[in-house]
Design an enzyme around this catalytic site. Structure first.
Site, PDB file in Angstrom:
ATOM      1  N   CYS A   9      25.753  -3.032 111.562  1.00 33.72           N
ATOM      2  CA  CYS A   9      25.711  -1.700 113.123  1.00 33.72           C
ATOM      3  C   CYS A   9      25.543  -0.237 112.083  1.00 33.72           C
ATOM      4  CB  CYS A   9      26.278  -2.198 114.274  1.00 33.72           C
ATOM      5  SG  CYS A   9      25.672  -1.508 115.131  1.00 33.72           S
ATOM      6  N   LYS A  55      22.669   6.360 125.874  1.00 36.06           N
ATOM      7  CA  LYS A  55      21.667   6.529 124.990  1.00 36.06           C
ATOM      8  C   LYS A  55      20.519   6.118 124.649  1.00 36.06           C
ATOM      9  CE  LYS A  55      21.388  11.223 126.227  1.00 36.06           C
ATOM     10  NZ  LYS A  55      20.794  11.452 127.464  1.00 36.06           N
TER      11      LYS A  55
END
Ligand code: MSP
Length: 516
Positions: free
Chosen positions: A131, A303
């Site tokens: 990731c 975010k």
């Protein structure tokens, strides 16, 4: 004589790939609350924060903006500092991982581990599911729905790299021994258990270098590789403590007393980091304190998921001190919590405007109208008129201290507010506005107003670390001439510090009515 060790407290260093949201500010406010509290106890404090500016995530964010990583971080970093300044985060040093002083430390630590004679850094190849947002590999069973990162809900990528590895697997036993000997080293207990089971489940070596991009610190012995961003970032704590630049200060300051982190990054701080330090022959931090997440609709505010709220959206309405207070009071430190406009408005009203604010304005108004603002002498019967307030104030100050030392931040504030509530109740029961009408009860009036003004003074001291601006204003309104910053706990919270004869002023209300 050796100077005592400074209290070293840190926040994580934040990724400036975007602007901060209230989740990031949560960590910084908590660390600041604790840092200010320790300064108030007369300890030398070193409070570190900063930005984590290397790595693929940053490089990609810059590319997406059509700019270079350096220009991007230079443009973003001030947006973080601006928030910390507005929120009164009293950091002593700010580490940007792109600073030459830090890059130098990363190289020194890499070299030190590389040469430690235990082959702790070796070359190998690794493939797996990666990731980019976490900058970490995951195993398949850690993924959500087969291919989503458990933290970011984004697809992981298959990545094969020939890298240098850090021999984490060699440290499992030593880590377990360390945590057995130091049960307080990971808080809260739920995180400690999580870390212990992670270690017991077996640790895999992790790669500490990358060749797929170049935005990082080159390995000193093989500059085609850049250092893995977490190895680079964790080292910031050493940079801030003076490693490499000021050995005398470093020896005196290290290890860290508390690393504040969110629970999502506990394994980096409680597994990777202590193993890296052991490999470098350095002392381990005394404590990693992992707080919970601010959630939006049951998920971590982020975010990436477009749920981030910028701190200014709240401070513009509620003010900075109310913001700081709300998050520390509302959520038990260590647990997840949710923000809501309603609950913040409620707390503003109940605890601040009608609680502390009302107490201050009533007491100062009565001093103004009855004594031209001058604090009366409580006289021989002062103690009797003060009723239970002095005893309660002592008890609250003691419990506040105990809670702060244990980082039970919400509990500490709850204790202080027992005193606020008790003082408001005291005024309702004593009815000084009635007493004032009877000249024969002048002693009683003096006793009541002295006791309530003295309670305010103690409250100003107790709230100073969480609401520094409000505490200063209250201190000034009380006419105190010795600076609040020089008030030392526990002495400053003892009953009787307010001198009769002090001239108070009824100033602006501490917590104005909210617009709209
Ligand atoms: N750069 C790394 C940390 C390196 S430290 C050597 C990093 N940065 S971050 O910007 O993604 O996050 C920094 C901190 O903000 C973490 O402690 C994280 O938990 C915290 N938070 C980010 N979102 C959060 C919430 N929604 N709620 C509470 N804290 C959150 O990780």
């Amino acid at each position: 004589m050796n100077a005592p060790k400074p209290f070293l407290v840190t926040t994580p260093i934040y990724y400036p790939n975007d602007v901060p949201h209230i989740g990031h500010a949560y960590t910084s406010v908590a660390a600041d609350f604790v840092a200010r509290y320790h300064r108030q106890r007369g300890e030398e404090v070193l409070f570190l924060t900063g930005t984590d500016e290397h790595g693929q995530k940053l490089q990609r964010a810059a590319e997406a903006q059509g700019t270079t990583p350096q220009d991007w971080v230079d443009a973003m970093e001030p947006k973080w500092r601006e928030v910390w300044d507005r929120l009164e985060i009293s950091y002593d040093d700010y580490i940007r991982t792109t600073q030459p002083r830090h890059e130098e430390v990363v190289k020194q630590i890499l070299q030190r581990v590389y040469e430690n004679g235990q082959d702790d850094i070796y070359k190998g190849s690794y493939e797996g599911l990666y990731c980019v947002s976490c900058e970490a590999y995951y195993t398949e069973d850690e993924l959500k729905e087969g291919n989503l990162c458990p933290v970011h809900d984004r697809p992981v990528e298959f990545l094969k790299q020939e890298n240098y590895f850090f021999r984490l697997s060699a440290y499992a036993d030593r880590l377990l021994e360390h945590y057995a000997a130091h049960p307080e080293a990971i808080e809260p207990e739920s995180r400690r258990n999580e870390v212990l089971s992670l270690i017991r489940g077996g640790l895999q070596d992790f790669s500490i270098s990358r060749t797929s991009f170049d935005w990082g610190v080159p390995l000193p012995w093989d500059p085609d590789h850049v250092c893995y961003v977490w190895f680079d970032a964790l080292t910031n704590y050493l940079t801030g403590a003076g490693y490499g630049s000021d050995p005398e200060r470093f020896d005196r300051t290290w290890p860290a007393n508390i690393h504040f982190v969110g629970k999502d990054i506990v394994r980096f701080h409680a597994v990777y980091w202590p193993a890296m330090l052991m490999a470098a022959g350095l002392e381990l931090p005394e404590q990693v304190w992992a707080h919970g997440h601010l959630l939006v609709a049951g998920e971590k505010m982020s975010k990436t998921k477009l749920t981030g709220i910028h701190p200014f959206e709240l401070t513009d309405h509620f003010g900075v001190d109310a913001y700081r207070y709300y998050f520390m009071r509302e959520i038990a430190f260590g647990q997840d919590g949710s923000f809501s406009w309603e609950s913040m408005t409620d707390r503003y009203g109940a605890d601040l405007a009608n609680g502390l604010g009302n107490l201050a304005s009533r007491v100062l108004a009565m001093l103004a109208s009855n004594y031209e603002g001058v604090v009366p002498d409580p006289g021989a019967d002062g103690a009797a008129h003060a009723r239970t307030l002095p005893g309660l104030a002592d008890d609250v100050a003691r419990r506040y201290d105990e809670a702060m030392v244990q980082v039970a931040l919400s509990g500490a504030l709850a204790a202080a507010w027992e005193l606020v509530d008790a003082a408001n109740k005291y005024l309702v029961e004593q009815e000084p506005w009635v007493v004032a009408k009877d000249p024969a009860r002048a002693d009683e009036l003096a006793g009541i107003l002295y006791a309530s003004a003295e309670t305010l003074r103690i409250l100003a001291v107790l709230i100073a670390p969480i609401m520094p601006g409000t505490a200063e204003r209250l201190w000034e309104q009380l006419g105190m001439t010795t600076p609040l910053a020089e008030q030392r706990l526990p002495e400053a919270a003892r009953w009787g510090g307010l001198e009769p004869g002090t001239t108070t002023t009824k100033g602006e209300s501490l917590f104005p009515r909210l617009d709209g």
